[in-house]
Design a protein around this motif. Structure first.
Motif, PDB file in Angstrom:
ATOM      1  N   PRO A 163     -10.801  50.991 -79.546  1.00 49.29           N
ATOM      2  CA  PRO A 163     -11.130  51.452 -78.193  1.00 49.29           C
ATOM      3  C   PRO A 163     -11.878  50.367 -77.415  1.00 49.29           C
ATOM      4  N   ILE A 198     -15.491  54.151 -65.685  1.00 51.53           N
ATOM      5  CA  ILE A 198     -14.246  54.192 -66.485  1.00 51.53           C
ATOM      6  C   ILE A 198     -14.481  54.979 -67.776  1.00 51.53           C
ATOM      7  N   LEU A 199     -15.651  54.801 -68.386  1.00 55.79           N
ATOM      8  CA  LEU A 199     -15.957  55.585 -69.588  1.00 55.79           C
ATOM      9  C   LEU A 199     -16.055  57.082 -69.247  1.00 55.79           C
ATOM     10  N   ARG A 223     -12.654  58.392 -69.108  1.00 57.20           N
ATOM     11  CA  ARG A 223     -12.108  58.537 -70.465  1.00 57.20           C
ATOM     12  C   ARG A 223     -12.713  59.753 -71.166  1.00 57.20           C
ATOM     13  N   ASN A 224     -14.024  59.928 -71.036  1.00 60.18           N
ATOM     14  CA  ASN A 224     -14.667  61.077 -71.694  1.00 60.18           C
ATOM     15  C   ASN A 224     -14.162  62.404 -71.134  1.00 60.18           C
ATOM     16  N   ASP A 239     -11.250  62.851 -70.019  1.00 57.85           N
ATOM     17  CA  ASP A 239      -9.843  62.948 -70.397  1.00 57.85           C
ATOM     18  C   ASP A 239      -8.968  63.333 -69.193  1.00 57.85           C
ATOM     19  N   THR A 270      -9.116  49.973 -65.821  1.00 58.32           N
ATOM     20  CA  THR A 270      -8.834  51.390 -66.072  1.00 58.32           C
ATOM     21  C   THR A 270      -7.498  51.553 -66.799  1.00 58.32           C
ATOM     22  N   ALA A 314      -8.035  50.607 -70.394  1.00 59.24           N
ATOM     23  CA  ALA A 314      -8.849  51.568 -71.149  1.00 59.24           C
ATOM     24  C   ALA A 314      -8.159  52.922 -71.313  1.00 59.24           C
ATOM     25  N   LEU A 315      -7.472  53.388 -70.267  1.00 61.20           N
ATOM     26  CA  LEU A 315      -6.931  54.764 -70.290  1.00 61.20           C
ATOM     27  C   LEU A 315      -5.445  54.828 -70.609  1.00 61.20           C
ATOM     28  N   LYS A 316      -4.755  53.755 -70.391  1.00 68.53           N
ATOM     29  CA  LYS A 316      -3.360  53.532 -70.780  1.00 68.53           C
ATOM     30  C   LYS A 316      -2.303  54.404 -70.073  1.00 68.53           C
ATOM     31  N   HIS A 338       0.009  61.315 -69.633  1.00 70.61           N
ATOM     32  CA  HIS A 338      -1.181  61.697 -70.390  1.00 70.61           C
ATOM     33  C   HIS A 338      -1.320  63.222 -70.458  1.00 70.61           C
TER      34      HIS A 338
END
Ligand code: SF4
Length: 354
Positions: A5, A210-211, A214-215, A217, A257, A260-262, A345
């Motif tokens: 990650p 960005i985190l 991600r958190n 989702d 982003t 990190a998030l893909k 996603h």
């Protein structure tokens, strides 16, 4: 195959990157991930900014309640349906309904009926994203049942101190966060986003944003560089506004982003184009995959300026379509006409929950 990650310090390094060669490598890596995770197609969301009446008073926003320096408008249902019909004829696949924030029953009924009728006239072909701010669970549910399936609600910054400096006291970070979770529970594909390059914002704040994505989702990201509007309280703090820096930060954030998030959908927002005529194409090359052509009637556009120098104010929807299609194919991308272009996603998460 497992991948490590991305850590906070990696994000800080990407967002702060200034060297042109390093930035090119960053954007190329993000672009490769985009191709692998969401494909080469760019999806259109025709955006209808149907009212600039807002009950809120965000310090950075040109249509805040206390700004009296312009005319307020609300499009009629027929006008909105006309724009939606045009999007359908243009095979845009999806539309976004955006307006200032209102919570009164008349507004809630109005939106419910408009969403329902757009689904009818388009034979359910048009996907509908709403961007109408904080509402009750009941309202979100009614709009979902009427046919909207995506909702964008920007958090603007995940730093709560910074959030407080951007908003009056009655604007509540936790309430906004709760809305994101309510929307998710109802079944929407949920998007959020931030302003990039705010006065007082650090690259560490942006890495934390960005985190935060991600958190949470989330499925979609709609973020753009902060651009000053001079009829707002925040303009006095933005004395060192530097368009080149804002553009660089905006593109770095898209790339970081994506890395990190893909597999989320990421918009190349119009604010990028306000800073550079090729801003949105640069956003696509840095990892974005969504474009939001403005299909609002041109007579209303100059009254919907959240920030200054908003582009395409007098370009009608037909010109806009031709211009965008030329720009996008010109950089070797393809347009996903007639497709909803949902976030991969969202579908992956739902399948793994079954
Ligand atoms: S940012 Fe949104 S909620 Fe805040 S004043 Fe502007 S339109 Fe209203």
């Amino acid at each position: 195959m497992t991948t490590t990650p991305i850590e906070r310090q990696d994000l800080v390094r990407m967002i702060a990157c200034e060297d042109p060669d390093e930035r090119k490598k960053l954007y190329d890596s993000a672009y490769d991930i985009k191709l692998n995770q969401v494909g080469k197609l760019v999806y259109f969301r025709g955006i209808i900014e149907f009212s600039n009446i807002c009950t809120k008073n965000c310090y950075y926003c040109g249509i805040r309640r206390e700004n009296t320096a312009f005319n307020r408008f609300s499009m009629t249902k027929d006008e909105i349906l006309e724009c939606a019909q045009l999007a359908h004829e243009y095979h845009y696949g999806s539309i976004v309904l955006q307006a200032g924030e209102r919570n009164d029953p008349d507004f809630v009924d109005f939106v419910t009926d408009v969403v329902h009728r757009i689904k009818l006239i388009s034979n359910n072909d048009l996907g509908i994203t709403l961007s109408l701010g904080e509402q009750t669970q009941e309202t979100y549910r009614r709009w979902f049942e009427a046919g909207a399936h995506r909702y964008l609600i920007r958090i603007e910054t995940s730093n709560q101190n910074l959030y407080r400096s951007l908003h009056p006291e009655d604007h509540d970070f936790d309430r906004r966060l709760a809305c994101i979770n309510i929307l998710r529970g109802i079944g929407y594909q949920v998007g959020t986003g931030v302003m990039i390059g705010l006065p007082g914002q650090t690259v560490e704040d942006l890495a934390d944003d960005i985190l935060f994505f991600r958190n949470l989702d989330v499925d979609m990201i709609g973020m753009g560089p902060y651009i000053v509007h001079h009829d707002t309280p925040m303009a006095v703090e933005a004395t060192d506004f530097n368009p080149a820096r804002q553009l660089r930060l905006g593109l770095n954030m898209i790339a970081a982003t994506r890395i990190a998030l893909k597999d989320v959908n990421i918009a190349a927002t119009t604010a990028l184009q306000a800073l550079d005529p090729r801003g949105r194409e640069l956003g696509l090359k840095a990892g974005a995959n969504i474009i939001m052509p403005n299909i609002t009637h041109t007579r209303y556009r100059s009254s919907y300026q959240l920030y200054e120098n908003k582009p395409c104010l007098d370009e009608n929807a037909g010109l806009c379509r031709a211009c965008l299609s030329h720009r996008i194919t010109g950089i070797g991308e393809e347009i996903g006409y007639g497709k909803w272009g949902d976030s991969p996603h969202f579908h992956k998460r739902n399948q793994s929950n079954k």
